[in-house]
Design a protein around this motif. Structure first.
Motif, PDB file in Angstrom:
ATOM      1  N   PRO A  32      32.808  33.418  42.779  1.00 37.88           N
ATOM      2  CA  PRO A  32      32.675  33.516  44.239  1.00 37.88           C
ATOM      3  C   PRO A  32      31.795  32.454  44.882  1.00 37.88           C
ATOM      4  O   PRO A  32      31.939  32.167  46.068  1.00 37.88           O
ATOM      5  CB  PRO A  32      32.051  34.910  44.434  1.00 37.88           C
ATOM      6  CG  PRO A  32      31.341  35.186  43.152  1.00 37.88           C
ATOM      7  CD  PRO A  32      32.152  34.531  42.085  1.00 37.88           C
ATOM      8  N   ALA A  33      30.859  31.871  44.138  1.00 37.61           N
ATOM      9  CA  ALA A  33      29.891  30.933  44.726  1.00 37.61           C
ATOM     10  C   ALA A  33      30.569  29.649  45.190  1.00 37.61           C
ATOM     11  O   ALA A  33      31.575  29.211  44.616  1.00 37.61           O
ATOM     12  CB  ALA A  33      28.803  30.603  43.707  1.00 37.61           C
ATOM     13  N   LYS A  70      39.284  37.536  44.573  1.00 34.72           N
ATOM     14  CA  LYS A  70      38.008  38.239  44.618  1.00 34.72           C
ATOM     15  C   LYS A  70      37.570  38.605  43.198  1.00 34.72           C
ATOM     16  O   LYS A  70      38.352  38.549  42.254  1.00 34.72           O
ATOM     17  CB  LYS A  70      38.140  39.484  45.489  1.00 34.72           C
ATOM     18  CG  LYS A  70      38.529  39.171  46.938  1.00 34.72           C
ATOM     19  CD  LYS A  70      38.751  40.431  47.744  1.00 34.72           C
ATOM     20  CE  LYS A  70      39.098  40.108  49.194  1.00 34.72           C
ATOM     21  NZ  LYS A  70      40.365  39.375  49.350  1.00 34.72           N
ATOM     22  N   GLU A  71      36.313  38.992  43.075  1.00 36.88           N
ATOM     23  CA  GLU A  71      35.731  39.230  41.745  1.00 36.88           C
ATOM     24  C   GLU A  71      36.582  40.159  40.888  1.00 36.88           C
ATOM     25  O   GLU A  71      36.916  39.834  39.742  1.00 36.88           O
ATOM     26  CB  GLU A  71      34.323  39.811  41.898  1.00 36.88           C
ATOM     27  CG  GLU A  71      33.621  40.085  40.581  1.00 36.88           C
ATOM     28  CD  GLU A  71      32.247  40.702  40.754  1.00 36.88           C
ATOM     29  OE1 GLU A  71      31.587  40.974  39.742  1.00 36.88           O
ATOM     30  OE2 GLU A  71      31.836  40.926  41.919  1.00 36.88           O
ATOM     31  N   MET A  72      36.952  41.311  41.418  1.00 34.21           N
ATOM     32  CA  MET A  72      37.728  42.264  40.626  1.00 34.21           C
ATOM     33  C   MET A  72      39.111  41.720  40.294  1.00 34.21           C
ATOM     34  O   MET A  72      39.662  41.991  39.220  1.00 34.21           O
ATOM     35  CB  MET A  72      37.847  43.589  41.380  1.00 34.21           C
ATOM     36  CG  MET A  72      36.510  44.239  41.719  1.00 34.21           C
ATOM     37  SD  MET A  72      35.568  44.701  40.249  1.00 34.21           S
ATOM     38  CE  MET A  72      36.402  46.206  39.773  1.00 34.21           C
ATOM     39  N   SER A  91      29.564  44.936  38.662  1.00 29.98           N
ATOM     40  CA  SER A  91      30.925  45.422  38.928  1.00 29.98           C
ATOM     41  C   SER A  91      31.626  45.855  37.644  1.00 29.98           C
ATOM     42  O   SER A  91      32.574  46.654  37.684  1.00 29.98           O
ATOM     43  CB  SER A  91      31.751  44.338  39.621  1.00 29.98           C
ATOM     44  OG  SER A  91      31.227  44.045  40.894  1.00 29.98           O
ATOM     45  N   LEU A  92      31.156  45.355  36.506  1.00 33.76           N
ATOM     46  CA  LEU A  92      31.764  45.725  35.228  1.00 33.76           C
ATOM     47  C   LEU A  92      31.547  47.190  34.871  1.00 33.76           C
ATOM     48  O   LEU A  92      32.175  47.702  33.949  1.00 33.76           O
ATOM     49  CB  LEU A  92      31.213  44.828  34.110  1.00 33.76           C
ATOM     50  CG  LEU A  92      31.601  43.343  34.195  1.00 33.76           C
ATOM     51  CD1 LEU A  92      30.858  42.538  33.147  1.00 33.76           C
ATOM     52  CD2 LEU A  92      33.111  43.169  34.031  1.00 33.76           C
ATOM     53  N   ALA A 189      34.622  42.965  50.034  1.00 24.91           N
ATOM     54  CA  ALA A 189      34.604  41.722  49.261  1.00 24.91           C
ATOM     55  C   ALA A 189      33.656  40.714  49.916  1.00 24.91           C
ATOM     56  O   ALA A 189      33.555  40.649  51.145  1.00 24.91           O
ATOM     57  CB  ALA A 189      36.006  41.132  49.176  1.00 24.91           C
ATOM     58  N   PHE A 190      32.994  39.941  49.096  1.00 28.48           N
ATOM     59  CA  PHE A 190      32.015  38.982  49.600  1.00 28.48           C
ATOM     60  C   PHE A 190      32.648  37.991  50.580  1.00 28.48           C
ATOM     61  O   PHE A 190      32.030  37.610  51.587  1.00 28.48           O
ATOM     62  CB  PHE A 190      31.376  38.228  48.427  1.00 28.48           C
ATOM     63  CG  PHE A 190      30.300  37.271  48.840  1.00 28.48           C
ATOM     64  CD1 PHE A 190      29.051  37.732  49.208  1.00 28.48           C
ATOM     65  CD2 PHE A 190      30.539  35.910  48.857  1.00 28.48           C
ATOM     66  CE1 PHE A 190      28.045  36.849  49.594  1.00 28.48           C
ATOM     67  CE2 PHE A 190      29.547  35.022  49.239  1.00 28.48           C
ATOM     68  CZ  PHE A 190      28.295  35.492  49.611  1.00 28.48           C
ATOM     69  N   SER A 191      33.876  37.588  50.325  1.00 23.12           N
ATOM     70  CA  SER A 191      34.536  36.585  51.162  1.00 23.12           C
ATOM     71  C   SER A 191      34.790  37.085  52.581  1.00 23.12           C
ATOM     72  O   SER A 191      35.032  36.288  53.495  1.00 23.12           O
ATOM     73  CB  SER A 191      35.866  36.159  50.528  1.00 23.12           C
ATOM     74  OG  SER A 191      36.728  37.283  50.379  1.00 23.12           O
TER      75      SER A 191
END
Length: 318
Positions: A32-33, A70-72, A91-92, A189-191
């Protein structure tokens, strides 16, 4: 006849050279960074080491800014074999419940305590469960700066959170804790956070200073409330199937590149944290010192109520 034969020989040479230089392994590494974040700089280090030490047999393709999803989504893609690496943390717990202990409010009070846990029995229990239940293999870990709350009103005590619509990651423990503290947590979501803040869909968010800065939250938030509610770490993971499918020599190079990436990131971390506050203040943010004892007391009650017996046992070890 000589010229046509020479032409064929040259073309064949070019083709063979291209084949010789083709990578044996391609690693799709998404996270995500963005490009300003030290995680991206660490990923560049991984790419440099892996490609150089393998003489080009490993090709690392980097996808910052959630380019792979997204991460997931990226975690699911790695499990399906359509992506290979990512940076992920608590999140894991959706697969490995012990991963929740990577980011528990006020569990860690110093960097030294956190490092001792990660490198000791606590970290081993967490990585073992991640490996067993997710199909992912941690190859490096990064310390994250303390998470702080940003908002457009000053937050001094938990009572100031009343009605605050707060973005949180999709982590059940975070949702439970902020509910107990009096906020209205909204998993997102971060985005999507910047736009949601801009449009007043949410009132605040909580993240380390590095992400507050790199995501430009200073454009839509006035205050950084120094709640320091979570000290945590995050893993760089690779799909086990991908790692195990590599020749032994390339597998060793990937693992070594992971260690070098970890050392490189750790070296940047302390200097980066020191600079971030000055940077955010220069960009117009005001820092607020809340009543940490009030936050800690309220949060610990929520944590103990939210954790399962398995998680609580590990929490007590910390």
């Amino acid at each position: 006849m000589i010229k046509p034969m020479l032409k064929v020989a040259v073309m064949s040479s070019i083709l063979l050279t291209g084949l010789a230089q083709a990578a044996d392994v391609t690693l799709k590494f998404g996270y995500p960074a963005n490009e300003e974040n030290i995680w991206h700089k660490a990923a560049l280090k991984f790419k440099e080491v892996a490609e150089t030490k393998s003489n080009g047999r490993i090709d690392v393709k980097l996808y910052p800014n959630e380019q792979l999803g997204k991460e997931m989504d990226v975690i699911n893609s790695i499990q399906l074999g359509t992506a290979d690496m990512t940076i992920t943390g608590e999140s894991l717990q959706n697969w490995a419940p012990k991963a929740a202990l990577m980011a528990v409010p006020y569990a860690f009070t110093s960097s030294e305590q956190l490092q001792k846990a990660v490198n000791g029995d606590v970290g081993k229990e967490i990585t073992d469960q991640i490996t067993q239940r997710t199909g992912l293999q941690p190859i490096a870990w990064f310390e994250r700066g303390p998470r702080h709350l940003t908002s457009n009103r000053k937050i001094h005590t938990p009572s100031d959170l009343d009605g605050l619509k707060l973005r949180v990651p999709n982590v059940p423990l975070f949702v439970k804790t902020w509910q107990t503290l009096g906020a209205k947590p909204i998993p997102m979501a971060f985005s999507e956070v910047f736009t949601a803040l801009q449009q007043n869909t949410i009132d605040g968010q909580e993240n380390p200073l590095s992400l507050i800065n790199s995501a430009s939250f200073y454009e839509v938030q006035k205050y950084v409330n120094l709640t320091g509610h979570v000290r945590s770490w995050i893993y760089v993971v690779i799909g086990q199937s991908k790692l195990n499918s590599m020749p032994a020599d390339l597998r060793a190079i990937v693992l070594d590149a992971g260690k070098q990436m970890q050392s490189y990131e750790h070296g940047m971390f302390a200097a980066d944290e020191a600079q971030l506050r000055s940077t955010l203040e220069a960009r117009g943010m005001e820092f607020v010192q809340p009543d940490l004892q009030a936050f800690k007391a309220a949060a610990q009650k929520a944590v103990q109520e939210a954790l399962t017996p398995e998680q609580l046992e590990l929490y007590n070890k910390i």
